[in-house]
Design a protein around this motif. Structure first.
Motif, PDB file in Angstrom:
ATOM      1  N   MET A   1       0.841  -1.188   0.000  1.00  0.00           N
ATOM      2  CA  MET A   1       0.000   0.000   0.000  1.00  0.00           C
ATOM      3  C   MET A   1       0.883   1.248   0.000  1.00  0.00           C
ATOM      4  SD  MET A   1      -2.899  -0.882   2.911  1.00  0.00           S
ATOM      5  CE  MET A   1      -4.202   0.205   2.430  1.00  0.00           C
ATOM      6  N   ASP A   2       0.459   2.257  -0.734  1.00  0.00           N
ATOM      7  CA  ASP A   2       1.168   3.529  -0.662  1.00  0.00           C
ATOM      8  C   ASP A   2       0.455   4.421   0.361  1.00  0.00           C
ATOM      9  OD1 ASP A   2      -1.100   4.437  -2.001  1.00  0.00           O
ATOM     10  OD2 ASP A   2      -0.052   4.878  -3.864  1.00  0.00           O
ATOM     11  N   TYR A   3       1.076   5.562   0.654  1.00  0.00           N
ATOM     12  CA  TYR A   3       0.527   6.390   1.726  1.00  0.00           C
ATOM     13  C   TYR A   3      -0.921   6.814   1.496  1.00  0.00           C
ATOM     14  CZ  TYR A   3      -0.576   9.885   5.067  1.00  0.00           C
ATOM     15  OH  TYR A   3      -1.241  10.575   6.032  1.00  0.00           O
ATOM     16  N   PRO A   4      -1.313   7.296   0.312  1.00  0.00           N
ATOM     17  CA  PRO A   4      -2.719   7.678   0.126  1.00  0.00           C
ATOM     18  C   PRO A   4      -3.699   6.527   0.404  1.00  0.00           C
ATOM     19  CG  PRO A   4      -1.407   8.615  -1.628  1.00  0.00           C
ATOM     20  CD  PRO A   4      -0.503   7.665  -0.868  1.00  0.00           C
ATOM     21  N   GLU A   5      -3.309   5.304   0.045  1.00  0.00           N
ATOM     22  CA  GLU A   5      -4.174   4.151   0.330  1.00  0.00           C
ATOM     23  C   GLU A   5      -4.261   3.885   1.831  1.00  0.00           C
ATOM     24  OE1 GLU A   5      -3.591   1.351  -3.601  1.00  0.00           O
ATOM     25  OE2 GLU A   5      -1.969   1.390  -2.119  1.00  0.00           O
ATOM     26  N   ILE A   6      -3.138   4.014   2.512  1.00  0.00           N
ATOM     27  CA  ILE A   6      -3.131   3.823   3.970  1.00  0.00           C
ATOM     28  C   ILE A   6      -3.989   4.892   4.637  1.00  0.00           C
ATOM     29  CG2 ILE A   6      -1.670   3.957   6.040  1.00  0.00           C
ATOM     30  CD1 ILE A   6       0.538   2.601   4.344  1.00  0.00           C
ATOM     31  N   GLU A   7      -3.805   6.138   4.217  1.00  0.00           N
ATOM     32  CA  GLU A   7      -4.584   7.228   4.798  1.00  0.00           C
ATOM     33  C   GLU A   7      -6.083   6.985   4.590  1.00  0.00           C
ATOM     34  OE1 GLU A   7      -4.367  12.029   4.848  1.00  0.00           O
ATOM     35  OE2 GLU A   7      -4.543  11.112   2.866  1.00  0.00           O
ATOM     36  N   GLN A   8      -6.470   6.586   3.397  1.00  0.00           N
ATOM     37  CA  GLN A   8      -7.883   6.337   3.113  1.00  0.00           C
ATOM     38  C   GLN A   8      -8.422   5.202   3.970  1.00  0.00           C
ATOM     39  OE1 GLN A   8      -9.905   8.241   1.298  1.00  0.00           O
ATOM     40  NE2 GLN A   8     -11.585   6.934   1.937  1.00  0.00           N
ATOM     41  N   ALA A   9      -7.650   4.133   4.110  1.00  0.00           N
ATOM     42  CA  ALA A   9      -8.074   3.007   4.943  1.00  0.00           C
ATOM     43  C   ALA A   9      -8.229   3.430   6.398  1.00  0.00           C
ATOM     44  CB  ALA A   9      -7.076   1.852   4.815  1.00  0.00           C
ATOM     45  N   LEU A  10      -7.310   4.248   6.898  1.00  0.00           N
ATOM     46  CA  LEU A  10      -7.411   4.729   8.277  1.00  0.00           C
ATOM     47  C   LEU A  10      -8.644   5.598   8.474  1.00  0.00           C
ATOM     48  CD1 LEU A  10      -3.683   5.604   9.044  1.00  0.00           C
ATOM     49  CD2 LEU A  10      -5.039   3.770  10.075  1.00  0.00           C
ATOM     50  N   ILE A  11      -8.924   6.475   7.516  1.00  0.00           N
ATOM     51  CA  ILE A  11     -10.094   7.355   7.617  1.00  0.00           C
ATOM     52  C   ILE A  11     -11.375   6.530   7.586  1.00  0.00           C
ATOM     53  CG2 ILE A  11     -11.350   9.248   6.473  1.00  0.00           C
ATOM     54  CD1 ILE A  11      -8.554   9.926   7.868  1.00  0.00           C
ATOM     55  N   GLU A  12     -11.442   5.572   6.688  1.00  0.00           N
ATOM     56  CA  GLU A  12     -12.630   4.713   6.617  1.00  0.00           C
ATOM     57  C   GLU A  12     -12.828   3.948   7.916  1.00  0.00           C
ATOM     58  OE1 GLU A  12     -12.278   2.286   3.085  1.00  0.00           O
ATOM     59  OE2 GLU A  12     -12.376   4.047   1.768  1.00  0.00           O
ATOM     60  N   PHE A  13     -11.738   3.411   8.481  1.00  0.00           N
ATOM     61  CA  PHE A  13     -11.822   2.687   9.753  1.00  0.00           C
ATOM     62  C   PHE A  13     -12.313   3.610  10.863  1.00  0.00           C
ATOM     63  CE2 PHE A  13      -9.876   1.279  13.755  1.00  0.00           C
ATOM     64  CZ  PHE A  13     -10.392  -0.011  13.835  1.00  0.00           C
ATOM     65  N   ARG A  14     -11.697   4.803  10.952  1.00  0.00           N
ATOM     66  CA  ARG A  14     -12.096   5.778  11.973  1.00  0.00           C
ATOM     67  C   ARG A  14     -13.568   6.130  11.844  1.00  0.00           C
ATOM     68  NH1 ARG A  14     -10.146  11.551  10.816  1.00  0.00           N
ATOM     69  NH2 ARG A  14     -11.887  11.314   9.400  1.00  0.00           N
ATOM     70  N   ASN A  15     -14.014   6.408  10.638  1.00  0.00           N
ATOM     71  CA  ASN A  15     -15.394   6.813  10.425  1.00  0.00           C
ATOM     72  C   ASN A  15     -16.368   5.678  10.724  1.00  0.00           C
ATOM     73  OD1 ASN A  15     -14.336   9.271   9.691  1.00  0.00           O
ATOM     74  ND2 ASN A  15     -14.717   9.006   7.496  1.00  0.00           N
ATOM     75  N   LYS A  16     -15.993   4.459  10.355  1.00  0.00           N
ATOM     76  CA  LYS A  16     -16.838   3.297  10.642  1.00  0.00           C
ATOM     77  C   LYS A  16     -17.023   3.118  12.150  1.00  0.00           C
ATOM     78  CE  LYS A  16     -17.254  -1.624   9.711  1.00  0.00           C
ATOM     79  NZ  LYS A  16     -16.643  -2.816   9.114  1.00  0.00           N
ATOM     80  N   LYS A  17     -15.971   3.399  12.904  1.00  0.00           N
ATOM     81  CA  LYS A  17     -16.028   3.273  14.369  1.00  0.00           C
ATOM     82  C   LYS A  17     -16.692   4.480  15.038  1.00  0.00           C
ATOM     83  CE  LYS A  17     -13.828  -0.632  15.010  1.00  0.00           C
ATOM     84  NZ  LYS A  17     -14.442  -1.748  15.723  1.00  0.00           N
ATOM     85  N   GLY A  18     -16.883   5.571  14.279  1.00  0.00           N
ATOM     86  CA  GLY A  18     -17.473   6.770  14.857  1.00  0.00           C
ATOM     87  C   GLY A  18     -16.527   7.552  15.747  1.00  0.00           C
ATOM     88  N   TRP A  19     -15.246   7.474  15.462  1.00  0.00           N
ATOM     89  CA  TRP A  19     -14.242   8.111  16.306  1.00  0.00           C
ATOM     90  C   TRP A  19     -13.883   9.524  15.870  1.00  0.00           C
ATOM     91  CZ3 TRP A  19     -10.424   3.375  16.347  1.00  0.00           C
ATOM     92  CH2 TRP A  19     -10.952   2.367  17.159  1.00  0.00           C
ATOM     93  N   GLN A  20     -14.523  10.046  14.816  1.00  0.00           N
ATOM     94  CA  GLN A  20     -14.163  11.369  14.311  1.00  0.00           C
ATOM     95  C   GLN A  20     -14.192  12.428  15.417  1.00  0.00           C
ATOM     96  OE1 GLN A  20     -16.476   9.199  13.150  1.00  0.00           O
ATOM     97  NE2 GLN A  20     -17.268   9.903  11.187  1.00  0.00           N
ATOM     98  N   LYS A  21     -15.174  12.342  16.301  1.00  0.00           N
ATOM     99  CA  LYS A  21     -15.318  13.366  17.352  1.00  0.00           C
ATOM    100  C   LYS A  21     -14.133  13.388  18.314  1.00  0.00           C
ATOM    101  CE  LYS A  21     -18.240  10.169  19.913  1.00  0.00           C
ATOM    102  NZ  LYS A  21     -19.607   9.813  20.140  1.00  0.00           N
ATOM    103  N   TYR A  22     -13.393  12.309  18.387  1.00  0.00           N
ATOM    104  CA  TYR A  22     -12.229  12.241  19.277  1.00  0.00           C
ATOM    105  C   TYR A  22     -10.935  12.621  18.571  1.00  0.00           C
ATOM    106  CZ  TYR A  22     -15.592   9.388  21.823  1.00  0.00           C
ATOM    107  OH  TYR A  22     -16.710   8.933  22.454  1.00  0.00           O
ATOM    108  N   HIS A  23     -11.004  12.758  17.257  1.00  0.00           N
ATOM    109  CA  HIS A  23      -9.786  12.991  16.486  1.00  0.00           C
ATOM    110  C   HIS A  23      -9.543  14.474  16.251  1.00  0.00           C
ATOM    111  CE1 HIS A  23      -8.784   8.758  14.815  1.00  0.00           C
ATOM    112  NE2 HIS A  23      -9.176   8.703  16.056  1.00  0.00           N
ATOM    113  N   ASN A  24      -9.175  15.136  17.334  1.00  0.00           N
ATOM    114  CA  ASN A  24      -8.696  16.517  17.249  1.00  0.00           C
ATOM    115  C   ASN A  24      -7.199  16.460  17.554  1.00  0.00           C
ATOM    116  OD1 ASN A  24      -8.261  17.058  20.276  1.00  0.00           O
ATOM    117  ND2 ASN A  24     -10.372  16.311  20.195  1.00  0.00           N
ATOM    118  N   LEU A  25      -6.497  17.517  17.202  1.00  0.00           N
ATOM    119  CA  LEU A  25      -5.041  17.475  17.340  1.00  0.00           C
ATOM    120  C   LEU A  25      -4.577  17.217  18.775  1.00  0.00           C
ATOM    121  CD1 LEU A  25      -3.913  20.256  14.842  1.00  0.00           C
ATOM    122  CD2 LEU A  25      -3.545  17.781  14.641  1.00  0.00           C
ATOM    123  N   LYS A  26      -5.238  17.821  19.747  1.00  0.00           N
ATOM    124  CA  LYS A  26      -4.816  17.619  21.144  1.00  0.00           C
ATOM    125  C   LYS A  26      -4.952  16.160  21.562  1.00  0.00           C
ATOM    126  CE  LYS A  26      -7.532  17.944  24.592  1.00  0.00           C
ATOM    127  NZ  LYS A  26      -7.545  16.751  25.458  1.00  0.00           N
TER     128      LYS A  26
END
Length: 102
Positions: free
Chosen positions: A1-26
């Motif tokens: 996998m190249d970086y864009p594919e990894i990034e997309q997979a991570l975003i999809e995983f995060r969104n599927k889990k509903g973790w977006q609200k916890y993903h702020n920089l702090k």
């Protein structure tokens, strides 16, 4: 996998889990630090020349992956490619350290 594919997979995983609200920089920075501490824990109380067991090496790989994942999530929040910022930092360091090594 190249970086864009990894990034997309991570975003999809995060969104599927509903973790977006916890993903702020702090909070991502805190999580990154906690995972980095788990990397350090593998080496705690061992001499610096100790060879890791196969199990310890596998554990180290898992913890390194966790630190990279949080780093990638932070880069996504910042809108930067981690490979680009590493390359830029290397260029900066080469210019800075080249002068002191002559």
């Amino acid at each position: 996998m190249d970086y864009p594919e990894i990034e997309q997979a991570l975003i999809e995983f995060r969104n599927k889990k509903g973790w977006q609200k916890y993903h702020n920089l702090k909070d991502l920075a805190l999580s990154l630090n906690l995972e980095a501490s788990e990397v350090l824990e593998i080496f705690q109380w061992k001499p610096s020349d100790t060879k890791l067991t196969d199990e310890e090496e596998k554990h180290l790989e898992e913890e390194l992956a966790d630190t990279l994942i949080y780093t990638f999530y932070m880069c996504e929040k910042l809108g930067v490619n981690p490979l680009d910022i590493v390359a830029n930092k290397m260029k900066f360091n080469q210019g800075r350290h080249w002068k002191t090594e002559k």
